[in-house]
Write an enzyme that holds these catalytic residues in place. Structure first.
Site, PDB file in Angstrom:
ATOM      1  N   LYS A  77      14.360  51.395  41.838  1.00 26.59           N
ATOM      2  CA  LYS A  77      14.440  49.979  42.229  1.00 26.59           C
ATOM      3  C   LYS A  77      13.082  49.511  42.737  1.00 26.59           C
ATOM      4  O   LYS A  77      12.379  50.262  43.426  1.00 26.59           O
ATOM      5  CB  LYS A  77      15.515  49.800  43.307  1.00 26.59           C
ATOM      6  CG  LYS A  77      15.788  48.347  43.657  1.00 26.59           C
ATOM      7  CD  LYS A  77      16.945  48.227  44.651  1.00 26.59           C
ATOM      8  CE  LYS A  77      17.246  46.790  45.021  1.00 26.59           C
ATOM      9  NZ  LYS A  77      18.365  46.665  45.979  1.00 26.59           N
ATOM     10  N   SER A 152      22.080  43.458  44.804  1.00 23.90           N
ATOM     11  CA  SER A 152      20.737  43.197  44.340  1.00 23.90           C
ATOM     12  C   SER A 152      20.181  44.266  43.390  1.00 23.90           C
ATOM     13  O   SER A 152      19.227  44.001  42.669  1.00 23.90           O
ATOM     14  CB  SER A 152      19.789  43.063  45.532  1.00 23.90           C
ATOM     15  OG  SER A 152      19.695  44.272  46.244  1.00 23.90           O
ATOM     16  N   SER A 176      24.590  46.285  47.819  1.00 19.51           N
ATOM     17  CA  SER A 176      23.701  46.166  46.660  1.00 19.51           C
ATOM     18  C   SER A 176      23.627  47.366  45.734  1.00 19.51           C
ATOM     19  O   SER A 176      23.039  47.265  44.661  1.00 19.51           O
ATOM     20  CB  SER A 176      22.291  45.828  47.127  1.00 19.51           C
ATOM     21  OG  SER A 176      22.220  44.451  47.360  1.00 19.51           O
TER      22      SER A 176
HETATM   23  N1  GLN Z   1      24.537  40.654  48.449  1.00 22.51           N
HETATM   24  C1  GLN Z   1      24.155  40.997  49.777  1.00 22.51           C
HETATM   25  C2  GLN Z   1      23.088  40.064  50.259  1.00 22.51           C
HETATM   26  O1  GLN Z   1      22.745  39.195  49.539  1.00 22.51           O
HETATM   27  C3  GLN Z   1      23.748  42.430  49.853  1.00 22.51           C
HETATM   28  C4  GLN Z   1      22.334  42.685  49.562  1.00 22.51           C
HETATM   29  C5  GLN Z   1      21.961  44.125  49.674  1.00 22.51           C
HETATM   30  O2  GLN Z   1      22.793  44.993  49.881  1.00 22.51           O
HETATM   31  N2  GLN Z   1      20.670  44.369  49.578  1.00 22.51           N
HETATM   32  O3  GLN Z   1      22.601  40.176  51.327  1.00 22.51           O
END
Ligand code: GLN
Length: 482
Positions: A77, A152, A176
């Site tokens: 990532k 994400s 995410s």
């Molecule tokens: N979707 C969540 C957010 O927007 C989780 C993001 C994540 O786990 N990095 O914060």
């Protein structure tokens, strides 16, 4: 030979037996990326030095000092620092940032001879649930390219699902890893907070962030988890832990699985509900004991998460001033003007929204009303987990309220997207491990995921349960993998 369908263990024996070389495996994936990634766009950067890494890995194999991941092709990532390899966080702010050091996880994997094939797309600074906030454009879901891959870590999940790397690393602050794994029909683990060092992970919300593996199976995730786990002097929150790969295959009979009723209420798609209920029956048939439990605070989870997460993000992202690294604007005649222009140009709108929300929640007049309250909720959510774990070994829930959605179907209102995280955020708030694994497909053929949540440092136990389920599960491959 369909190498992209093989497990890490199968590839290990092909590599060690001399049936393929690390260079051949790397070339195989480079060819697949060239051919298929234009339709998926999982990668922001393909590593030009992958072949050099493969040569080194092949030497290790020939000298008989191969580790479990030597010569295995991984995607990383793009918020995980890799020395000499651009790390953008999918942001204009870090578009040209080439780290001079490795994150601890990258260092461990490099020492083991793993190959970094490239850096994977994500929501900007890991803020989002669809990979549509990336400065570098969208990633598509391999099961339906009109649909989002989740986020994400959307690139990390899509790359594994489309066979564009053997396995990948993602990061999980509120879901995410698990949510994109669910959307793309692969397995993803958010490890216990502290199991994996965060040193060199671009910080979003430090008390919630954790790096973890995404793979085609729980077993592949277990191998990757062992390679990246461990106490690290560079991260004071890291802790030592037992290896998990050798726990795979242990009997699951007698395991008490809690099913919190609030996770099956309003807002849950019927097909997902049915698939998870089927999985519960499957576990019962394996001799597990199912117990209905309750988590009354689930309804406060989203506001608590978005307050804590944004508060920490606003502080972590204050470092981007364009002075030491990252984007620097050409506008402005004073330091302040230049700083404002730099941050205005460098950050996208979701990142700005979080910084504003977080700064507001931390400001002196509102601290007690928002941030302090969110932390009280955090304590309450932790207590509710502790209560459940008094009588249960683990907890089973859906990973997401709905399957992958089409691009452009969420309204302008960001809270609609925030609700996608309802089933995942409490795990980060409590610092627990959770694995998402496929448990069905919708009528349209989109994957459905379920999550198994464990006690702190019981990552091996939940991976083993996922593994037991995966052995009985009928996978449907997407077009890119056929
Ligand atoms: N979707 C969540 C957010 O927007 C989780 C993001 C994540 O786990 N990095 O914060």
């Amino acid at each position: 030979m369909n190498l992209h369908l093989k497990s890490i263990k199968e590839l290990r024996s092909l590599l060690d037996g001399g049936d393929i070389t690390a260079q051949e495996l790397t070339q195989y994936y480079l060819d697949r990326i060239e051919k298929l990634d234009p339709a998926i766009h999982a990668y922001i950067t393909v590593n030009e030095k992958a072949m050099e890494q493969a040569e080194r890995a092949q030497k290790m194999i020939e000298e008989g000092c191969a580790k479990p991941l030597t010569g295995i092709v991984l995607g990383i990532k793009d918020n995980i620092c890799t020395k000499g390899l651009r790390t953008t966080c999918a942001s204009h702010m870090l578009e040209d940032f080439v780290p001079t050091y490795n994150s601890t996880v990258a260092e461990k994997l490099a020492e083991d001879g793993a190959i970094f094939i490239g850096k994977l797309n994500m929501d900007e600074f890991a803020m989002g649930a669809s990979t549509t906030t990336s400065y570098f454009g969208n990633t598509c879901n391999p099961y339906d390219t009109d649909c989002v891959p989740g986020g994400s870590s959307g690139g990390s999940a899509a790359a594994v699902a489309a066979g564009l790397c053997v396995a990948s690393l993602g990061s999980d602050t509120g879901g995410s890893i698990r949510q994109p794994a669910a959307f793309c029909g692969v397995t993803g683990l958010k490890p216990t907070y502290g199991r994996v060092s965060r040193s060199g992970l671009v910080a979003f919300a430090s008390s919630l962030d954790q790096i973890g593996p995404i793979g085609k199976s729980a077993r592949d995730c277990a191998v990757l988890l062992d390679a990246i786990s461990g106490e690290d002097p560079m991260d004071m929150t890291s802790r030592p832990s037992e290896p998990v790969a050798e726990m795979m295959g242990a009997p699951v009979e007698g395991t008490v699985i809690g099913v919190p009723k609030e996770f099956f209420g309003e807002g849950l798609n019927e097909e997902i509900k049915a698939a998870v209920e089927n999985a519960i029956k499957e576990f019962e048939a394996m001799g597990c004991v199912i117990k209905e439990v309750s988590m009354p605070s689930l309804k406060y989870a989203i506001p608590a998460y978005y307050l804590i997460g944004s508060a920490e993000a606003s502080s972590n992202l204050a470092r981007y001033d364009g002075v030491r690294y990252g984007h620097l604007s050409k506008e402005g005649n004073s330091f302040d003007e230049r700083l404002i222009a730099t941050r205005n140009e460098g950050f996208g709108s979701e990142v700005k929204r979080r910084i504003l929300l977080g700064s507001y929640a931390l400001s002196s007049g509102y601290f007690d009303a928002y941030y302090k309250k969110a932390n009280l909720l955090r304590r309450r959510i932790r207590q509710e987990y502790e209560e459940i774990f008094k009588t249960c070994d683990c907890i089973l829930t859906p990973t997401t309220p709905e399957a992958a959605f089409k691009f452009g179907t969420k309204s302008e209102d960001p809270t609609e997207m925030y609700l996608a995280d309802i089933y995942t955020v409490t795990v980060n708030i409590a610092g627990l491990p959770a694995v998402s694994t496929p448990c069905g497909y919708t009528k349209e053929g989109l994957p459905i995921g379920m999550s198994i949540v464990g006690k702190a440092f019981a990552d091996g136990q939940i991976l083993n349960l996922a593994d037991a389920f995966e052995k009985k599960f009928n996978y449907i491959l997407n077009d890119f993998c056929l």
